[in-house]
Structure formats: structure tokens, C-alpha cells
Design an enzyme around this catalytic site. Sequence first.
Site, PDB file in Angstrom:
ATOM      1  N   CYS A 158       0.335  -1.070  -0.394  1.00 19.51           N
ATOM      2  CA  CYS A 158      -0.149   0.040  -0.123  1.00 19.51           C
ATOM      3  C   CYS A 158       1.215   1.083   0.032  1.00 19.51           C
ATOM      4  O   CYS A 158       0.311   2.696  -0.773  1.00 19.51           O
ATOM      5  CB  CYS A 158      -0.842  -0.125   1.304  1.00 19.51           C
ATOM      6  SG  CYS A 158      -0.311   0.292   2.752  1.00 19.51           S
ATOM      7  N   HIS A 213      -2.464   1.121   6.811  1.00 22.97           N
ATOM      8  CA  HIS A 213      -2.678   0.922   5.482  1.00 22.97           C
ATOM      9  C   HIS A 213      -3.076   2.279   4.858  1.00 22.97           C
ATOM     10  O   HIS A 213      -3.382   3.321   5.682  1.00 22.97           O
ATOM     11  CB  HIS A 213      -4.565   0.083   5.392  1.00 22.97           C
ATOM     12  CG  HIS A 213      -4.453  -0.143   3.994  1.00 22.97           C
ATOM     13  ND1 HIS A 213      -3.802  -0.515   2.747  1.00 22.97           N
ATOM     14  CD2 HIS A 213      -5.461  -0.025   2.803  1.00 22.97           C
ATOM     15  CE1 HIS A 213      -4.639  -1.028   1.935  1.00 22.97           C
ATOM     16  NE2 HIS A 213      -5.607  -0.526   1.426  1.00 22.97           N
ATOM     17  N   GLU A 225      -5.737   1.690  -4.203  1.00 23.81           N
ATOM     18  CA  GLU A 225      -5.038   1.333  -2.904  1.00 23.81           C
ATOM     19  C   GLU A 225      -4.128  -0.348  -3.530  1.00 23.81           C
ATOM     20  O   GLU A 225      -4.762  -0.579  -4.784  1.00 23.81           O
ATOM     21  CB  GLU A 225      -5.814   0.852  -1.954  1.00 23.81           C
ATOM     22  CG  GLU A 225      -6.660  -0.320  -2.628  1.00 23.81           C
ATOM     23  CD  GLU A 225      -7.746  -0.715  -1.120  1.00 23.81           C
ATOM     24  OE1 GLU A 225      -7.031  -1.278  -0.017  1.00 23.81           O
ATOM     25  OE2 GLU A 225      -8.823  -1.581  -1.233  1.00 23.81           O
TER      26      GLU A 225
END
Length: 259
Positions: A158, A213, A225
Site C-alpha cells: 500500500c 494502510h 489502493e
Amino acid sequence: MWNVNKPLSMPALFTLLSLALAGWLSLMPGTALAKPKQTTLRSTKPIASKTHDKKALARINNRKKLLAKSRLKLANVPLTPAQKRKIAAKKRAERTENRESLTEQVHWKPGALGRQWPLVQMSEQMEHSLVKVMSKLKKQLGKPYVWGGSSPKTGFDCSGLVWYAYTTSIKRKLPRTANGMYTAKNLKHVKKSRLHRGDLIFFGIHKKTKADHVGVYLGEGKFIEAPRTGLNVRISYLTDDFWQDHYLGSRRVIYDEHG
């Protein structure tokens, strides 16, 4: 025996005349002596006592209460697993439909329905840099998630996806990890209601106190993402319950420091 030479007394004479008159009337046609009235007893039903009425009313009220309780029990029967799955599937379908409808609205953004998009003042050079970043991000769609990856050749995690898109497009360097970006002092804090395309959005998947994240906001409630092992770089929706529950905050990389 009655003696004809002896005069009758008045009571005897009256009795004799009455008998004669009665005999004469009985011989006349269409004439009948009035029969003596016969008195008949009326049948009367026994009247219920007040005590009996109260007991009957109490039984009726008790029956009503029992029926009400039985209906309440039927209304509070717990759902079966199959019913729960059906309700959950219906809710997911409604959220998907609402999400698709909302993303068609030009001026919609998360947390502020029906209002205008926030105006972000950018120079021509800043706008050009942002376009380059967004273009590089979209070119990585479908690339595999690789832990520690930060290159189109190897794949991305990520933070590696965000780091690659920004460090190869602008001069400003970013930390390599999601939490490093989240705590970086040179990035501008942004409220969720003021999100703009290119802003970094952070989530605490395992802990709400630490960002583990990160994605990049694309506008219209969507962000790009690199999700997790086994999945590819994709576009997700910030309006989903999962992301709303784990949302930590947002940061802006490209902005006018003097504005």
C-alpha cells in the site's frame, strides 16, 4: 222439605231467584257463564349473582392478556441464520445501489452530501504535478500486491504504491511506510469533508492509533489502493462500512505552502 204455606225468608228467596236466573241463562243460546279465571305462575329464570358476573369478567380479561402475550412472543422470535443472511444481502445490495447513484452526482463528496466541492487553489505547476501522480497511479491498476514492493516490475504494497507515484513525479519526498506518511510534519492535515483528489487517506486496520494502510483519493468517493496479499491494485469506495470504521485521517502532499 219446603212448606208452601210458610213464607220464605229474604236470604232464602234471594238464593232461589239466583238459581232460577242461572238456569234460565244457561238455556239461552250463545250465552255462557263466565269461567273463573285461572291464575298461572310465571316461570322466572334465576338471576346471576354479582359475584358470578365478576368472576366471568375476570376470566375474559385474563384470556385477553394471555392472547396478547402469545402475540408478543411470536413477534419477538429470533431470526434464523438464513433470514439474517437474506437481510445482510439486501443491505449490501442497497448500499451498492446507493453508492453507484451517489458517484454519478458531480458535486458529491463523502460526509457532505448536496454541497459544492471544496475549491483548492493550485498553481499551474502544482496542477500539472498532480495530473502526473494520478496518471501513474491509474497505470498500476491490476498490478499484484507484494509486501515491501514499490515498483511496477515487482508489484506494490500500500505505501509502496503511494511512494512510487509521488517520488517519481514531484521533488517532495515521502516516508516509505504508511504510518511514517501519516505522522509526517510536512504533509497537510485535511478533514474528510474537504478531501480532494490526490490526498492520502489512512486507515488503522489492526490498531486505531497507528496507520497501517494508505490509499490515494481519486474523487467522487473513490480511492486507489494496493489492498493485501492475493489481491491486485484496485479502486475502492471510501463509503463502504469497513473503510468508514477504520478511517484515521487524511493528508495532502501537493498544496500551496503560502496559501
